[in-house]
Design a protein around this motif. Structure first.
Motif: not given
Length: 264
Positions: A2-8, A38-39, A119-126
């Motif tokens: 399995t490949k895991i993609v992480v959104l940052v 969060f990422d 992915a992280g639960q949220q971005s620190d800006d938006g």
């Protein structure tokens, strides 16, 4: 395997005062920038799955959509343990809203064909909390948010997610998109060797055309949210300062203040 993609994402550093550019309606990103904190929890979750053998993971891939400076965020993601990274950067992306960003990320993910997206639960800006859900919708995969625990059994993940009323326990079958909360783990610190070697790991830079992304669905052309204006919140009245010259009198003043407001 399995490949895991992480959104940052690249975000303004925590020490930078965040403010909106009134002429564009977009966040002013002129100051120091860093990897979204969060990422780092999403990266750690991917590494723990890989290292524990809970999933047979052949690689962890970090993906971001952003300007040329976002390369630094990818280097940080790789120094934390990602095997390689992908950077979608194009002037046509400027002004993308959550829907456009979710579409662009989903198209990149399709190229990688992973078994799991974190992915992280949220971005620190938006602070929208919604990009993971938008990606899941475009992919047609199950999506979970606010996840603080992951248990894997074959191709099934049992996730515990934080809710306003307590906790949910949900099962999903891979592939899936999961946004993790910051309570899920304690991210590791990168070693000096990993930091120094991060720039040598594979980094693929793509334009909209390279990735086959429809330019009409991103940027200003594709945005659904329209900026109308902003204003500062009303100033708060100064608080009352009680000096402790006489402890008994000070306690009496505090008790009276609380009693007047029916707080005790």
């Amino acid at each position: 395997m399995t490949k895991i993609v992480v959104l940052v994402k690249e975000v303004p550093d925590a020490a930078v005062q965040k403010q909106v550019d009134s002429s564009t309606g977009r966040l002013d990103r002129s100051g120091e920038k860093t990897l979204n904190p969060f990422d780092t929890h999403a990266i750690e979750a991917a590494l723990q799955l890989k290292e524990s053998g809970a999933l047979e993971v052949d690689e962890v891939v970090a993906i971001t959509v952003g300007p040329s400076t976002a390369v630094k965020a990818l280097h940080k993601a790789v120094s934390l343990g990602a095997d390689r990274s992908i950077h979608l950067t194009d002037d046509g992306l400027v002004g993308s809203d959550v829907v456009g960003t979710g579409y662009a990320l989903a198209e990149l993910i399709k190229r990688e064909n992973p078994g799991l997206v974190l992915a992280g639960q949220q971005s620190d800006d938006g602070q929208s909390y919604a990009v993971g859900a938008a990606v899941a919708e475009y992919l047609g995969w199950p999506g979970l948010t606010q996840v603080i625990k992951l248990d894997v059994d074959g191709q099934t993940i049992t996730a515990e997610r934080q809710a306003e009323y307590g906790y949910d326990t949900v099962k999903v079958t891979l592939p899936a998109v999961i946004s993790v909360g910051d309570a899920i783990n304690e991210p590791r610190y990168p070693s000096l060797k990993a930091i120094m070697g991060a720039k040598k790991k594979p980094l693929e830079s793509l334009s909209l055309g390279d990735a086959g992304i429809d330019a009409s669905k991103v940027g200003e052309a594709g945005r659904k949210a329209v900026w109308t204006g902003s204003q500062q919140p009303p100033a708060k009245a100064a608080g009352e300062l009680i000096e402790d010259e006489d402890t008994a009198a000070t306690v009496e003043k505090i008790v009276t203040w609380l009693d007047d407001r029916k707080l005790i």
